[in-house]
Motif scaffolding. Structure first.
Motif, mmCIF file in Angstrom:
data_model
loop_
_atom_site.group_PDB
_atom_site.id
_atom_site.type_symbol
_atom_site.label_atom_id
_atom_site.label_comp_id
_atom_site.label_asym_id
_atom_site.label_seq_id
_atom_site.Cartn_x
_atom_site.Cartn_y
_atom_site.Cartn_z
ATOM 1 N N GLN A 53 49.550 42.796 32.628
ATOM 2 C CA GLN A 53 49.464 41.442 32.771
ATOM 3 C C GLN A 53 49.672 41.085 34.314
ATOM 4 O O GLN A 53 49.082 40.264 34.993
ATOM 5 C CB GLN A 53 50.113 40.657 31.741
ATOM 6 N N GLU B 98 46.798 42.533 36.175
ATOM 7 C CA GLU B 98 45.809 41.532 36.173
ATOM 8 C C GLU B 98 45.943 40.333 36.994
ATOM 9 O O GLU B 98 45.130 39.801 37.604
ATOM 10 C CB GLU B 98 45.596 41.244 34.831
ATOM 11 N N SER B 99 47.188 39.909 37.149
ATOM 12 C CA SER B 99 47.491 38.804 37.894
ATOM 13 C C SER B 99 47.552 38.940 39.416
ATOM 14 O O SER B 99 46.962 38.282 40.145
ATOM 15 C CB SER B 99 49.047 38.272 37.654
ATOM 16 N N LYS C 204 43.667 38.626 40.342
ATOM 17 C CA LYS C 204 43.417 37.043 40.346
ATOM 18 C C LYS C 204 43.964 36.684 41.803
ATOM 19 O O LYS C 204 43.194 35.887 42.447
ATOM 20 C CB LYS C 204 43.983 36.499 39.406
ATOM 21 N N ASP D 152 49.657 29.795 34.022
ATOM 22 C CA ASP D 152 49.510 30.895 34.257
ATOM 23 C C ASP D 152 48.650 31.284 35.496
ATOM 24 O O ASP D 152 47.894 30.351 35.881
ATOM 25 C CB ASP D 152 48.400 31.047 32.981
ATOM 26 N N SER E 113 45.942 32.014 37.758
ATOM 27 C CA SER E 113 44.675 31.763 37.885
ATOM 28 C C SER E 113 43.928 31.717 39.072
ATOM 29 O O SER E 113 44.450 30.928 40.132
ATOM 30 C CB SER E 113 43.861 30.743 36.900
ATOM 31 N N THR E 114 42.730 32.361 39.552
ATOM 32 C CA THR E 114 41.936 32.026 40.638
ATOM 33 C C THR E 114 41.659 30.723 40.956
ATOM 34 O O THR E 114 42.000 30.223 42.225
ATOM 35 C CB THR E 114 40.755 32.910 40.859
ATOM 36 N N GLU E 115 41.301 30.028 40.220
ATOM 37 C CA GLU E 115 40.948 28.614 40.343
ATOM 38 C C GLU E 115 42.205 27.735 40.651
ATOM 39 O O GLU E 115 41.825 26.877 41.419
ATOM 40 C CB GLU E 115 40.102 28.076 39.074
ATOM 41 N N LEU E 116 43.065 27.842 40.071
ATOM 42 C CA LEU E 116 44.246 27.084 40.143
ATOM 43 C C LEU E 116 44.850 27.356 41.700
ATOM 44 O O LEU E 116 45.323 26.563 42.449
ATOM 45 C CB LEU E 116 45.504 27.421 39.061
ATOM 46 N N ASP F 153 53.104 36.988 35.349
ATOM 47 C CA ASP F 153 51.774 36.405 35.184
ATOM 48 C C ASP F 153 51.945 34.938 35.469
ATOM 49 O O ASP F 153 50.940 34.309 34.932
ATOM 50 C CB ASP F 153 51.181 37.136 33.909
#
Length: 293
Positions: free
Chosen positions: A113, A116-117, A120, A158, A160-163, A184
């Motif tokens: 996790q 993966e973060s 992003k 969480d 996220s790229t968009e945030l 994460d």
């Protein structure tokens, strides 16, 4: 030559150990204050002490000599107060040495996790760099960042790229300050980071490094956190850790560096033990492979 031979005749292992310890203390002090404003201050203090000592020994001035003998001990007592920040950082680094792997006690899914973060975050930094939107992302490690979390807005969202793109969009309420990421989760945004007191940025030939870069260096000096900063003027991506900065990174290099910091390690590969093994390897002769069997 006779005086030198007399000194060497009186030199014992205890005297050699004494000289070595004093040399080690001076080396440690110079190592702690390197690349800081305290280095210039220390140089001025040493120069002043040498000049006063030579002046009082060469010229017979009883009143002035008394004044120097009276004030010098006070100056020595004031040195720990003057260099308090540098001493604090050195003791913090000593306390963090050998504190263990970052991933001890974490499951494989938790490690995945975090990795993966990181991907992003790298994607968000690449897109922010292309748009020349400034950003400062601080990745927490072992040290607590609670005092800096209190200066920002708690999110506990969480990663996220968009945030991240939305947070650092110009003129939005949270775009100033730093985003703090732990695992994460985006813990907080718009957090205030300490500014670096070192002379790293002042010696740089570039003039595109402003408060974000100073804050990125500052948090890396005050903790073991990793800071990723995107320049608003040039769009270049930089990373800081341990008071050092690597600049002009592309997304691939940035991802490799972050994954290297957060890669699970075995106990024998902890930097503390690794540094000891390297030191022993330098002291002891290696020899040929067949000699070590």
């Amino acid at each position: 030559m006779s005086e030198l031979s007399f000194l060497f005749q009186r030199l014992s292992w205890q005297s050699a150990l004494d000289i070595f310890l004093v040399t080690l203390i001076f080396f440690a002090v110079l190592w702690v204050v390197r690349d800081t404003q305290a280095q210039v201050l220390l140089r001025g203090v040493v120069f002043l002490i040498i000049v006063l000592s030579l002046f009082t020994s060469l010229v017979s001035l009883p009143a002035f000599s008394w004044l120097v003998r009276t004030t010098l001990p006070t100056l020595v007592l004031a040195i720990p107060v003057i260099f308090a920040p540098e001493i604090r950082r050195a003791l913090e680094k000593l306390g963090r040495a050998g504190s263990g792997s970052l991933f001890w006690g974490q499951s494989k899914s938790q490690v995945q996790q975090i990795q993966e973060s990181i991907r992003k975050i790298v994607t968000a930094c690449a897109r922010l760099s292309a748009r020349q939107h400034g950003a400062l992302i601080v990745l927490s490690r072992r040290d607590s960042l609670e005092e800096y979390l209190r200066t920002g807005v708690r999110l506990n969202a969480d990663v996220s790229t968009e945030l991240l793109l939305q947070i650092f969009y110009p003129n939005t309420p949270l775009h100033d300050g730093a985003v703090i990421v732990k695992g994460d989760k985006i813990i907080a945004a718009s957090s205030v980071m300490p500014l670096s007191a070192s002379g790293t940025l002042t010696r740089s030939p570039d003039r595109q490094m402003g408060l974000r870069h100073r804050a990125a260096l500052g948090i890396s000096e005050a903790s073991d956190a990793i800071a990723v900063v995107v320049s608003e003027e040039t769009g270049s991506i930089s990373i800081t850790h341990g008071g050092r900065m690597i600049r002009r990174l592309d997304s691939e290099r940035l991802e490799n560096i972050l994954l290297a910091f957060y890669r699970p390690t075995e106990p024998e590969n902890i930097p503390f033990f690794k540094s000891i093994s390297q030191l022993v390897g330098r002291i002891l002769p290696r020899g040929k492979p067949e000699d070590r069997r």
